[in-house]
Scaffold this motif. Structure first.
Motif, mmCIF file in Angstrom:
data_model
loop_
_atom_site.group_PDB
_atom_site.id
_atom_site.type_symbol
_atom_site.label_atom_id
_atom_site.label_comp_id
_atom_site.label_asym_id
_atom_site.label_seq_id
_atom_site.Cartn_x
_atom_site.Cartn_y
_atom_site.Cartn_z
ATOM 1 N N LEU A 264 -11.075 0.546 -3.346
ATOM 2 C CA LEU A 264 -9.897 -0.193 -3.587
ATOM 3 C C LEU A 264 -9.502 -1.204 -2.650
ATOM 4 O O LEU A 264 -9.690 -1.153 -1.192
ATOM 5 N N HIS A 265 -8.794 -2.340 -2.765
ATOM 6 C CA HIS A 265 -8.505 -3.276 -1.823
ATOM 7 C C HIS A 265 -7.384 -2.595 -0.792
ATOM 8 O O HIS A 265 -6.707 -1.787 -1.354
ATOM 9 N N PRO A 266 -7.559 -3.082 0.377
ATOM 10 C CA PRO A 266 -6.288 -2.466 1.518
ATOM 11 C C PRO A 266 -5.168 -2.369 0.993
ATOM 12 O O PRO A 266 -4.549 -1.754 1.127
ATOM 13 N N LEU A 267 -4.868 -3.705 0.550
ATOM 14 C CA LEU A 267 -3.223 -3.804 -0.204
ATOM 15 C C LEU A 267 -2.937 -2.776 -1.079
ATOM 16 O O LEU A 267 -1.936 -2.052 -1.203
ATOM 17 N N LEU A 268 -4.029 -2.666 -2.199
ATOM 18 C CA LEU A 268 -3.629 -1.927 -3.251
ATOM 19 C C LEU A 268 -3.788 -0.484 -2.622
ATOM 20 O O LEU A 268 -3.018 0.449 -2.972
ATOM 21 N N SER A 269 -4.573 -0.050 -1.665
ATOM 22 C CA SER A 269 -4.559 1.355 -1.036
ATOM 23 C C SER A 269 -3.086 1.568 -0.445
ATOM 24 O O SER A 269 -2.579 2.656 -0.528
ATOM 25 N N LEU A 270 -2.810 0.690 0.376
ATOM 26 C CA LEU A 270 -1.383 0.979 1.151
ATOM 27 C C LEU A 270 -0.258 0.980 0.087
ATOM 28 O O LEU A 270 0.524 2.254 0.064
ATOM 29 N N LEU A 271 -0.448 0.276 -0.985
ATOM 30 C CA LEU A 271 0.713 0.246 -2.076
ATOM 31 C C LEU A 271 0.784 1.516 -2.729
ATOM 32 O O LEU A 271 1.704 2.119 -3.189
ATOM 33 N N GLY A 272 -0.581 2.173 -3.254
ATOM 34 C CA GLY A 272 -0.662 3.208 -4.145
ATOM 35 C C GLY A 272 -0.337 4.494 -3.239
ATOM 36 O O GLY A 272 0.375 5.304 -3.506
ATOM 37 N N GLY A 273 -0.815 4.243 -2.036
ATOM 38 C CA GLY A 273 -0.372 5.490 -0.993
ATOM 39 C C GLY A 273 1.070 5.604 -0.855
ATOM 40 O O GLY A 273 1.416 6.813 -0.648
ATOM 41 N N GLY A 274 1.572 4.519 -0.689
ATOM 42 C CA GLY A 274 3.283 4.497 -0.491
ATOM 43 C C GLY A 274 3.778 5.057 -1.487
ATOM 44 O O GLY A 274 4.705 5.623 -1.652
ATOM 45 N N MET A 275 3.471 4.629 -2.995
ATOM 46 C CA MET A 275 4.259 4.827 -3.991
ATOM 47 C C MET A 275 4.010 6.285 -4.250
ATOM 48 O O MET A 275 4.798 7.116 -4.742
ATOM 49 N N GLY A 276 2.755 6.700 -4.239
ATOM 50 C CA GLY A 276 2.253 8.364 -4.146
ATOM 51 C C GLY A 276 3.234 9.103 -3.372
ATOM 52 O O GLY A 276 3.903 10.174 -3.717
ATOM 53 N N GLY A 277 3.263 8.690 -2.150
ATOM 54 C CA GLY A 277 3.980 9.343 -1.065
ATOM 55 C C GLY A 277 5.451 9.383 -1.448
ATOM 56 O O GLY A 277 6.327 10.459 -1.381
ATOM 57 N N ALA A 278 5.970 8.310 -2.005
ATOM 58 C CA ALA A 278 7.611 8.345 -2.491
ATOM 59 C C ALA A 278 7.766 9.071 -3.641
ATOM 60 O O ALA A 278 8.811 9.583 -3.814
ATOM 61 N N LEU A 279 6.876 8.939 -4.695
ATOM 62 C CA LEU A 279 6.925 9.712 -5.817
ATOM 63 C C LEU A 279 7.158 11.429 -5.355
ATOM 64 O O LEU A 279 7.912 12.047 -6.114
ATOM 65 N N LEU A 280 6.037 11.778 -4.483
ATOM 66 C CA LEU A 280 6.073 12.971 -4.090
ATOM 67 C C LEU A 280 7.537 13.539 -3.552
ATOM 68 O O LEU A 280 7.967 14.507 -3.895
ATOM 69 N N ALA A 281 7.773 12.613 -2.532
ATOM 70 C CA ALA A 281 8.977 13.059 -1.834
ATOM 71 C C ALA A 281 10.363 13.002 -2.790
ATOM 72 O O ALA A 281 11.227 13.758 -2.613
ATOM 73 N N SER A 282 10.257 11.916 -3.762
ATOM 74 C CA SER A 282 11.479 11.821 -4.568
ATOM 75 C C SER A 282 11.546 13.238 -5.568
ATOM 76 O O SER A 282 12.645 13.926 -5.771
#
Length: 621
Positions: A264-282
């Motif tokens: 994955l592109h680094p930006l996509l990795s950051l975006l996907g990881g951030g969204m995944g962490g936010a969803l899990l925390a939510s």
């Protein structure tokens, strides 16, 4: 919870979600591989030359074709690590190991084919090496064949000579000698025939392989060639289990050659990881919120108590919680002060609506005829809560300040004699049995109704509290009772008979739903005149900050900080505004009784003693 409640819950825990999103982005950036584009035009070109052989159909161990005893896998082994590279090196010069590293062999057992790939940087040199590999492979196989045939011929000739010598040594004409000579003649004949076959095979032996096709050198890429050389296409276990195994050829690699490494592109990795962490925390936040037994929102408080929330006080800052200031006086234009004014409006609305109960019910003591008795002047408001440290004292002090803003006389009685803290907010000394002036104009304070509550029984203290309320009704407009928690002591329940209104205070994030339900059940059992609940530290309260954008929550009043209501108190008119002491409240139009009859003076500046139940002051006797 509905969708709006979900959003409010997530907003309340936005810091947790933000931290989880940041951690998820960092982990994804470290763990997820990043793609790497492969441009074939920029890769190093490697030339490949191929030769394909097909095995001749022959019977193994046939003396006429000794090479048939070599399998295709044995031939491959001879090409890569056997004598073929040595023969090529002797013919072309160089290191046999280098030639062995340049060759790749693909064997197809089903078709009985053997394909040789030779790599190089120069097309002509690569083609030459491939041709030499093919020629030397056939020569190597023929050499093994001739070597075996020559060895077999020598062995057979030696055996034939031995038989002939033995035949010559047999003498005599008896039957035994004759039989021995006949047996030896047969063996000699068989050996002679075998020797002729071997000599014929040596002179006319055929090649075990036939050249099927050869391809001129063609260009390829270095990664593709490296992948081909690393492939293991030779089945090494049971042939029955590997008959369907597809060998790897250059055509297969060319058809499936990737142009980009997976990732994955680094930006996509950051975006996907951030969204995944936010969803899990939510999800975790919502799950914990659904299981949390505490009250957080107005809807949860109303569901737990069973009566409406009439005021939502925003959460104080950390510094404000440490202080004991009455924020309605120190910051009268703040959203906190406005929240307490909303509570005041609810009290005034109930008071003026005529829904207050009659303090002297029919046929009660002092009213034997059961006639309707006019309400007395003061309105008694009890401030209580299910448990301790839920904001009762803060609410009582601020409510007293906002009630006194229109000139009303307010008396605050400390009914929580076990943990008195109200004097710290009002800036008064803790003097029992005294009506004490406070720093808030129009607000007076009773710190204790007995000289020493430690020597008096709770019943005596509660009776004295009721007597004080009865005596003070004719002097003040509002009487606020800061009581003990409902579920910890019985003090608040005992004061209910002299109470006109009950305001239940609950703190968001502290008050338990079960405690709220038990407190509501207790109040309902005593038929308490509850007008509603005040939710303090409410994070979901309607934000008054958008209206009061020009004033800070910590901004002090424009007037004298010691007397923010001086304009109201010192006004030129002697008439109290907005239906105050003389005309306001439930006692509107009723002449107050003389305060002297109860031992209370109407002069606010004079310190007077509290009255007892019979109107006599033991200190003055």
């Amino acid at each position: 919870m509905d969708f709006v409640h979900y959003l409010r819950t997530l907003r309340r825990r936005w810091r947790v979600i933000a931290v989880a999103a940041a951690l998820g982005a960092v982990v994804a950036f470290i763990v997820v591989p990043r793609p790497k584009t492969v441009d074939p035009s920029q890769l190093r070109t490697v030339w490949l030359a191929t030769q394909k052989f097909i095995a001749n159909q022959s019977t193994p161990n046939n003396a006429n074709n000794a090479g048939a005893s070599l399998s295709l896998d044995q031939m491959k082994l001879g090409i890569t690590t056997g004598g073929v590279p040595q023969r090529v090196a002797q013919r072309l010069g160089g290191d046999p190991a280098d030639y062995a590293a340049r060759v790749h062999v693909v064997v197809n057992q089903q078709l009985r084919t053997l394909e040789i790939y030779v790599k190089g940087n120069d097309p002509d040199e690569t083609e030459q090496v491939a041709d030499v590999f093919g020629e030397e492979l056939l020569a190597w196989i023929r050499g093994l064949q001739n070597e075996r045939l020559e060895k077999d011929r020598q062995t057979t000739a030696s055996e034939l000579d031995a038989l002939q010598q033995e035949y010559a040594a047999v003498t005599g004409n008896d039957a035994v000698a004759e039989a021995r000579r006949n047996s030896l003649l047969q063996d000699i004949s068989a050996k002679e025939q075998r020797l002729r076959q071997i000599e014929t095979a040596i002179t006319s032996a055929g090649d075990p392989l036939t050249t099927f096709s050869r391809q001129a050198p063609f260009p390829s890429t270095a990664p593709l060639v490296a992948t081909l050389w690393r492939s293991d296409d030779v089945p090494r276990s049971n042939q029955k289990q590997n008959t369907n195994k597809q060998t790897l050829t250059i055509e297969d690699l060319q058809a499936n050659q990737p142009t980009q490494r997976r990732g994955l592109h680094p930006l996509l990795s950051l975006l996907g990881g951030g969204m995944g962490g936010a969803l899990l925390a939510s999800a975790g936040v919502l799950t914990l919120a659904a299981l949390d037994p505490r009250v957080f929102t107005k809807e949860q408080a109303e569901a737990a108590f069973g009566f409406p929330v009439i005021a939502e006080v925003p959460a104080f800052t950390r510094r404000q919680r440490r202080e004991t200031n009455v924020i309605s006086v120190t910051a009268p234009y703040s959203r906190f002060a406005e929240a307490f004014r909303v509570l005041r409006s609810s009290i005034v609305f109930v008071e003026r609506s005529g829904r207050l109960p009659d303090p002297t019910p029919p046929h009660a003591a002092g009213n034997p005829t059961g006639d309707t008795v006019a309400r007395k002047r003061a309105t008694v408001v009890m401030i209580t809560s299910p448990g301790p440290s839920e904001g009762k004292t803060t609410t009582a002090a601020n409510l007293a300040a906002v009630l006194a803003e229109d000139g009303s006389k307010v008396l605050v009685v400390n009914c929580d004699f076990r943990r008195p803290r109200l004097h710290l907010f009002l800036g008064a000394d803790h003097e029992p049995r005294k009506v004490i002036d406070t720093q808030i104009p129009g607000v007076k304070f009773v710190a204790g109704v007995v000289d020493d509550h430690r020597t008096a029984t709770p019943a005596e203290v509660v009776k004295a509290q009721r007597d004080v309320v009865t005596a003070a009704r004719e002097v003040f407009d509002y009487i606020l009772l800061d009581t003990a928690p409902l579920l910890t002591t019985n003090d608040a329940s005992d004061v209910l008979p002299v109470t006109d209104m009950v305001v239940v205070v609950c703190r968001a994030g502290k008050t338990m739903k079960e405690a709220a339900d038990r407190a509501a059940e207790l109040l309902e059992r005593f038929s308490a005149p509850v007008i509603g609940a005040a939710l303090v530290a409410a994070t979901d309260a309607p934000s008054a900050r958008y209206y009061y954008y020009y004033a800070s929550d910590d901004e002090h009043a424009v007037t004298d900080p010691g007397n923010p209501l001086s304009d109201l108190v010192d006004g030129p008119s002697s008439e109290p505004p907005n239906g105050s002491a003389a005309t306001g409240g439930a006692g509107e139009g009723v002449d107050p009784q003389p305060a002297a009859d109860l031992g209370l003076q109407e002069d606010d500046s004079e310190e007077v003693a509290l009255a007892t139940g019979d109107g006599a002051d033991p200190d003055r006797a």
